[in-house]
Design an enzyme around this catalytic site. Structure first.
Site, PDB file in Angstrom:
ATOM      1  N   SER A  27       0.598  -0.968   0.036  1.00  0.00           N
ATOM      2  CA  SER A  27       0.130   0.069   0.028  1.00  0.00           C
ATOM      3  C   SER A  27       0.627   1.286  -0.025  1.00  0.00           C
ATOM      4  O   SER A  27       0.429   2.615  -0.872  1.00  0.00           O
ATOM      5  CB  SER A  27      -0.948  -0.192   1.226  1.00  0.00           C
ATOM      6  OG  SER A  27      -1.917  -1.058   1.342  1.00  0.00           O
ATOM      7  N   SER A 197     -11.829   0.522   5.832  1.00  0.00           N
ATOM      8  CA  SER A 197     -10.388   0.617   6.108  1.00  0.00           C
ATOM      9  C   SER A 197      -9.952   2.023   6.309  1.00  0.00           C
ATOM     10  O   SER A 197      -9.229   2.785   5.516  1.00  0.00           O
ATOM     11  CB  SER A 197      -9.535   0.090   5.050  1.00  0.00           C
ATOM     12  OG  SER A 197      -8.047  -0.080   5.276  1.00  0.00           O
ATOM     13  N   GLU A 311      -8.279  -6.634   5.289  1.00  0.00           N
ATOM     14  CA  GLU A 311      -7.464  -7.508   4.610  1.00  0.00           C
ATOM     15  C   GLU A 311      -6.859  -8.706   5.433  1.00  0.00           C
ATOM     16  O   GLU A 311      -6.375  -9.381   5.034  1.00  0.00           O
ATOM     17  CB  GLU A 311      -6.392  -6.653   3.877  1.00  0.00           C
ATOM     18  CG  GLU A 311      -5.717  -5.940   4.962  1.00  0.00           C
ATOM     19  CD  GLU A 311      -4.722  -4.717   4.267  1.00  0.00           C
ATOM     20  OE1 GLU A 311      -3.539  -4.645   4.802  1.00  0.00           O
ATOM     21  OE2 GLU A 311      -5.056  -4.169   3.277  1.00  0.00           O
TER      22      GLU A 311
END
Length: 424
Positions: A27, A197, A311
């Site tokens: 990320s 998230s 995730e």
């Protein structure tokens, strides 16, 4: 990692005792590459992840005019340069590439065709494409709201204010915010629906500030004004979500695992693992060398809302199959639109190994029962490979299908996992 049809996940014959290093955060790496491409001068991205998704991002940026070169210290990314003509961007099954690069294409003067693996065509994208059109992008998806689609750049994008439904993925919001400094008027995004998230949104805002932007947030409204970005170098943190199977291993097998380089402060959602494993009975220490987790091989059942850390669900679901009591995972309905429908996949595969796992409206219900070996299908999903590895700690004969798919985030995962159980 060499291509193999399956991998027999090794059983922990004794307590684990190992020190592990995980690669850089996917990320953070791909956000850093995008911001570097939008900067006014070259940026050295230190300790980046080298994986399929990261390579796809660099290749995409190269097609858009931001070249890069590997150095001894990392990857040096050059700013985007004007260009014309037609180019094609290969998305693979990389959500960050599919979502972060279309706004950049709209800023240039190229005609850019986007397409990728069959799986990427099933992943949600329509809200982002709709928002880009509202901000002035010339975009043709033939009504699909998904790849393949074409963006025709006209040299600039006006920007302005737009409403965005980011409930299926926080990456829609991050995509607009990352590109916003290069829009003529910046961007104001008003959210419709709650995005999953929150840590990934905080990550995007923090990295924008590091590169010289001035993002503002008031509740569900975000504003990023036009700005000239510049940062000589940026160091990527280890990927804490990728560390998940190693962090939970002591709870399954007993023993101690040390994850080197765990940051003292971070916006990564994987940092939540520290509080989770402590709640489940592990001893946890974070110091200047990293994170140390010691477990007994026993853990209680749990009721967990994973909306902000979705995730991690595959690894946590595998872990909870070994709990002393039933567990419920909630808040993760959005996982049906990830690399695969992760909720359906987990319920099917855990049940196929003898488990009692059922889908709920927004998660999973897990009742621990004895498991047995068998094929654990992974649906080209890297997180399912990691879940299969956790199951194998206690269950002999877990054949993890297509382990090479873990190269999306950790090409050396199988070797590192073998090293966990057989340290040098």
């Amino acid at each position: 990692m060499p291509e193999r049809n399956s991998w027999t996940a090794p059983v922990a014959e004794d307590k684990v005792d190992a020190t592990i290093r995980v690669p850089g955060s996917k990320s953070i790496t791909n956000r850093a590459y995008v911001l570097a491409a939008l900067s006014a001068r070259p940026t050295l991205v230190r300790a980046p992840l080298d994986s399929r998704d990261a390579r796809l991002m660099l290749a995409a940026l190269g097609e858009l005019g931001a070249t890069s070169e590997h150095t001894a210290d990392g990857v040096r990314v050059q700013p985007l340069t004007p260009g014309e003509g037609e180019v094609a961007i290969a998305l693979g099954n990389a959500g960050t590439v599919a979502r972060f690069t279309p706004p950049l294409a709209a800023l240039g003067a190229r005609t850019v065709r986007f397409d990728g693996d069959p799986a990427i065509r099933r992943r949600p994208l329509s809200p982002l494409l709709t928002a880009l059109r509202a901000l002035g992008a010339d975009l043709d998806d033939e009504g699909r709201g998904a790849p393949p689609f074409t963006v025709r750049g006209h040299g600039a994008l006006r920007g302005g204010t737009v409403e965005l439904d980011s409930s299926a993925s926080s990456q829609f919001l991050s995509a607009l915010l990352l590109a916003a400094p290069a829009f003529e008027s910046g961007v104001t995004v008003r959210l419709v629906g709650k995005p999953p998230s929150e840590p990934h949104i905080a990550m995007t805002l923090d990295m924008l500030r590091r590169f010289g932007a001035a993002p503002e947030r008031h509740l569900d409204e975000f504003h990023v004004p036009a700005a000239s970005l510049s940062l000589a170098d940026y160091t990527v943190e280890p990927d804490l979500s990728t560390a998940a199977p190693f962090v939970v291993a002591p709870l399954v097998a007993g023993g101690t695992v040390r994850v080197a380089g765990w940051p003292a402060e971070t916006t990564q959602p994987g940092d939540w693992l520290r509080s989770l494993v402590r709640e489940l009975g592990a001893d946890v220490t974070l110091d200047g060398t990293g994170l140390t987790v010691t477990g007994t091989g026993r853990l209680p059942g749990a009721t967990l809302d994973l909306h902000e850390v979705g995730e991690l669900t595959p690894v946590i679901a595998a872990l909870l199959c070994f709990a002393d009591g039933p567990s419920v995972i909630s808040g993760v309905a959005h996982l049906r639109g990830h690399e695969t429908d992760r909720l359906a996949a987990l319920a099917a595969e855990l049940t196929a190994l003898g488990g009692d796992v059922t889908e709920t409206e927004d998660g999973l219900r897990i009742r621990p029962v004895p498991l047995h070996g068998g094929v654990f299908h992974t649906y080209d999903d890297h997180r399912l490979v990691m879940a299969g590895a956790v199951l194998g700690l206690r269950v002999a004969g877990v054949e993890v299908e297509n382990p090479a798919t873990v190269g999306k985030t950790f090409p050396g995962f199988v070797e590192a996992w073998d090293g966990l159980l057989n340290p040098a």
